[in-house]
Motif scaffolding. Sequence first.
Motif, PDB file in Angstrom:
ATOM      1  N   SER A 104      -2.060  -2.811 -66.431  1.00  0.00           N
ATOM      2  CA  SER A 104      -3.276  -3.370 -65.831  1.00  0.00           C
ATOM      3  C   SER A 104      -3.032  -4.057 -64.497  1.00  0.00           C
ATOM      4  O   SER A 104      -3.928  -4.134 -63.658  1.00  0.00           O
ATOM      5  CB  SER A 104      -3.937  -4.353 -66.807  1.00  0.00           C
ATOM      6  N   THR A 105      -1.814  -4.565 -64.272  1.00  0.00           N
ATOM      7  CA  THR A 105      -1.511  -5.252 -63.011  1.00  0.00           C
ATOM      8  C   THR A 105      -0.509  -4.482 -62.156  1.00  0.00           C
ATOM      9  O   THR A 105       0.023  -5.022 -61.185  1.00  0.00           O
ATOM     10  CB  THR A 105      -0.949  -6.662 -63.288  1.00  0.00           C
ATOM     11  N   ALA A 106      -0.244  -3.216 -62.506  1.00  0.00           N
ATOM     12  CA  ALA A 106       0.811  -2.456 -61.831  1.00  0.00           C
ATOM     13  C   ALA A 106       0.332  -1.857 -60.515  1.00  0.00           C
ATOM     14  O   ALA A 106      -0.807  -1.401 -60.399  1.00  0.00           O
ATOM     15  CB  ALA A 106       1.326  -1.351 -62.747  1.00  0.00           C
ATOM     16  N   ASN A 107       1.231  -1.828 -59.543  1.00  0.00           N
ATOM     17  CA  ASN A 107       0.990  -1.109 -58.296  1.00  0.00           C
ATOM     18  C   ASN A 107       1.301   0.372 -58.440  1.00  0.00           C
ATOM     19  O   ASN A 107       0.744   1.205 -57.721  1.00  0.00           O
ATOM     20  CB  ASN A 107       1.867  -1.663 -57.170  1.00  0.00           C
ATOM     21  N   LEU A 132      -7.267   5.480 -65.276  1.00  0.00           N
ATOM     22  CA  LEU A 132      -8.365   4.664 -65.791  1.00  0.00           C
ATOM     23  C   LEU A 132      -8.216   3.217 -65.343  1.00  0.00           C
ATOM     24  O   LEU A 132      -9.193   2.546 -65.003  1.00  0.00           O
ATOM     25  CB  LEU A 132      -8.396   4.740 -67.319  1.00  0.00           C
ATOM     26  N   LEU A 133      -6.967   2.749 -65.310  1.00  0.00           N
ATOM     27  CA  LEU A 133      -6.688   1.368 -64.920  1.00  0.00           C
ATOM     28  C   LEU A 133      -6.571   1.204 -63.412  1.00  0.00           C
ATOM     29  O   LEU A 133      -6.270   0.115 -62.929  1.00  0.00           O
ATOM     30  CB  LEU A 133      -5.401   0.890 -65.596  1.00  0.00           C
ATOM     31  N   GLY A 134      -6.787   2.276 -62.681  1.00  0.00           N
ATOM     32  CA  GLY A 134      -6.789   2.186 -61.225  1.00  0.00           C
ATOM     33  C   GLY A 134      -5.420   2.028 -60.605  1.00  0.00           C
ATOM     34  O   GLY A 134      -5.300   1.510 -59.484  1.00  0.00           O
ATOM     35  N   VAL A 135      -4.366   2.467 -61.300  1.00  0.00           N
ATOM     36  CA  VAL A 135      -3.020   2.401 -60.708  1.00  0.00           C
ATOM     37  C   VAL A 135      -2.968   3.395 -59.549  1.00  0.00           C
ATOM     38  O   VAL A 135      -3.131   4.595 -59.753  1.00  0.00           O
ATOM     39  CB  VAL A 135      -1.941   2.731 -61.750  1.00  0.00           C
ATOM     40  N   ASP A 316     -22.163  -1.943 -67.769  1.00  0.00           N
ATOM     41  CA  ASP A 316     -21.802  -0.592 -68.174  1.00  0.00           C
ATOM     42  C   ASP A 316     -20.301  -0.455 -67.926  1.00  0.00           C
ATOM     43  O   ASP A 316     -19.839  -0.587 -66.786  1.00  0.00           O
ATOM     44  CB  ASP A 316     -22.593   0.421 -67.344  1.00  0.00           C
ATOM     45  N   ALA A 317     -19.525  -0.226 -68.974  1.00  0.00           N
ATOM     46  CA  ALA A 317     -18.077  -0.279 -68.793  1.00  0.00           C
ATOM     47  C   ALA A 317     -17.359   0.621 -69.777  1.00  0.00           C
ATOM     48  O   ALA A 317     -17.882   0.988 -70.834  1.00  0.00           O
ATOM     49  CB  ALA A 317     -17.586  -1.713 -68.964  1.00  0.00           C
ATOM     50  N   ARG A 318     -16.123   0.959 -69.418  1.00  0.00           N
ATOM     51  CA  ARG A 318     -15.190   1.550 -70.353  1.00  0.00           C
ATOM     52  C   ARG A 318     -14.327   0.430 -70.911  1.00  0.00           C
ATOM     53  O   ARG A 318     -13.886  -0.449 -70.153  1.00  0.00           O
ATOM     54  CB  ARG A 318     -14.304   2.589 -69.669  1.00  0.00           C
ATOM     55  N   ASN A 392     -12.885  -2.905 -56.941  1.00  0.00           N
ATOM     56  CA  ASN A 392     -12.301  -4.239 -57.011  1.00  0.00           C
ATOM     57  C   ASN A 392     -11.898  -4.543 -58.453  1.00  0.00           C
ATOM     58  O   ASN A 392     -12.726  -4.992 -59.247  1.00  0.00           O
ATOM     59  CB  ASN A 392     -13.308  -5.280 -56.509  1.00  0.00           C
ATOM     60  N   PRO A 393     -10.641  -4.310 -58.820  1.00  0.00           N
ATOM     61  CA  PRO A 393     -10.219  -4.537 -60.203  1.00  0.00           C
ATOM     62  C   PRO A 393     -10.407  -5.972 -60.675  1.00  0.00           C
ATOM     63  O   PRO A 393     -10.603  -6.202 -61.876  1.00  0.00           O
ATOM     64  CB  PRO A 393      -8.734  -4.151 -60.185  1.00  0.00           C
ATOM     65  N   GLU A 394     -10.340  -6.932 -59.770  1.00  0.00           N
ATOM     66  CA  GLU A 394     -10.456  -8.329 -60.185  1.00  0.00           C
ATOM     67  C   GLU A 394     -11.864  -8.655 -60.674  1.00  0.00           C
ATOM     68  O   GLU A 394     -12.048  -9.273 -61.718  1.00  0.00           O
ATOM     69  CB  GLU A 394     -10.078  -9.262 -59.024  1.00  0.00           C
TER      70      GLU A 394
END
Length: 421
Positions: A104-107, A132-135, A316-318, A392-394
């Motif tokens: 979840s916090t990975a670059n 999915l986690l936006g990596v 609305d979310a996964r 914006n993941p945050e």
Amino acid sequence: MSDLLRFATAGSVDDGKSTLIGRLLFDSKTLFNDQLESVEGVSRRRGDEYTNLALLTDGLKAEREQGITIDVAYRYFATPKRKFIIADTPGHVQYTRNMVTGASTANAALIIVDVRNGVSEQSRRHAFLATLLGVPHIVVCVNKMDLVDYSEEEYEKVRRDFSDFATRLNIQDLTFVPVSALKGDNVVNSSENMPWYDGAPLLSQLEQLFVASDRNMQDVRFPVQYVIRPQTSNGMDYRGYAGTVSSGVMKPGDPVLVLPSGFETKIKAIDSADGELDEAYPPMSVTVRLEDDIDISRGDMICRPQNTPETTQDIDARICWMDEKQPLNEGHKYAIKQTTRWARAIVKDVMYRVDINSLHRDESVNELKLNEIGRVKLRTTQPFFTDPYVQNPETGSFILVDESTNRTVAAGMIGTPKHGY
């Protein structure tokens, strides 16, 4: 270039994931003598031909007994060019929630594939979870090349298969590296056994990975964590708003808007532990002072007047369901935390469950069980200030908490069909 890179590793059982991490630590000479002596001692007792580098990361007793990784093991190391944080995540489907936590916090995500087995269902699942986690960066390490005589043809077969699957995903940056974690080929040093590979070894690629542009520097989002108003005997009137900059760049004199009140003002100063700053950007923790005395509390959001997040009570979310006790069902109520804001939420609709192996959507379900991922609609008791997770993941992520047990039961990523759903 950022001096810190967070990367998560994922791979099927016996693909050599833990050995690869051990090789990175071993060949980059970042191990303490007692760590190395301990691993070498266990390897000798077990009669291993090579030092069992997997023992450096498989620290749990259960992992050593079973030969698998069942928890997220964090490791830290550094080279002259960069500092690294590794999240060694589990490969089994029943530990999906652990991979979500680690990535979840990975670059970047390192997906390890055994060249003999090719792209497995688990490899596809790991790629799907990473996107999915936006990596933003995915590096596919085609491992155990020594067992196929360093065959370029076998490597190209895996590269083509994975690339074909990746076209179904939203991968920003995809790289392939042929390696042998056991023998060290192309991990830290270039391999003489694969002259047909003209790319850099894995560590060099990680050192050169540019991640500063991955952060959202356009949309100013500053969730207020704490209001600082000390009681001073000299009559000093100080009011500051402490928090972590989620995105964007903030400077003294910038006009800002405060949500949910809608009041506008300007930034008077930005304070840190080292004094006043000329600017603040993610992920800096600072205290912001404003020119006007506005009633602001924890959970409020400071942003730009012409660039605001969506204010909504309908999300609305996964989500990835993490609770092994109870499934998520329509009508259930939970506490919800997004940035620094807490409220309660009710599950209005479980729209579908995603088969994380085939990416098929099962719309017949009305619940989500442990480690399952699905799309849901929530209604909250108060407005939240959100952006799509891909933007914006945050501000696009949240957690659900079971108030009766205080367990975190789900991690969510906000979005709509036009944002990759």
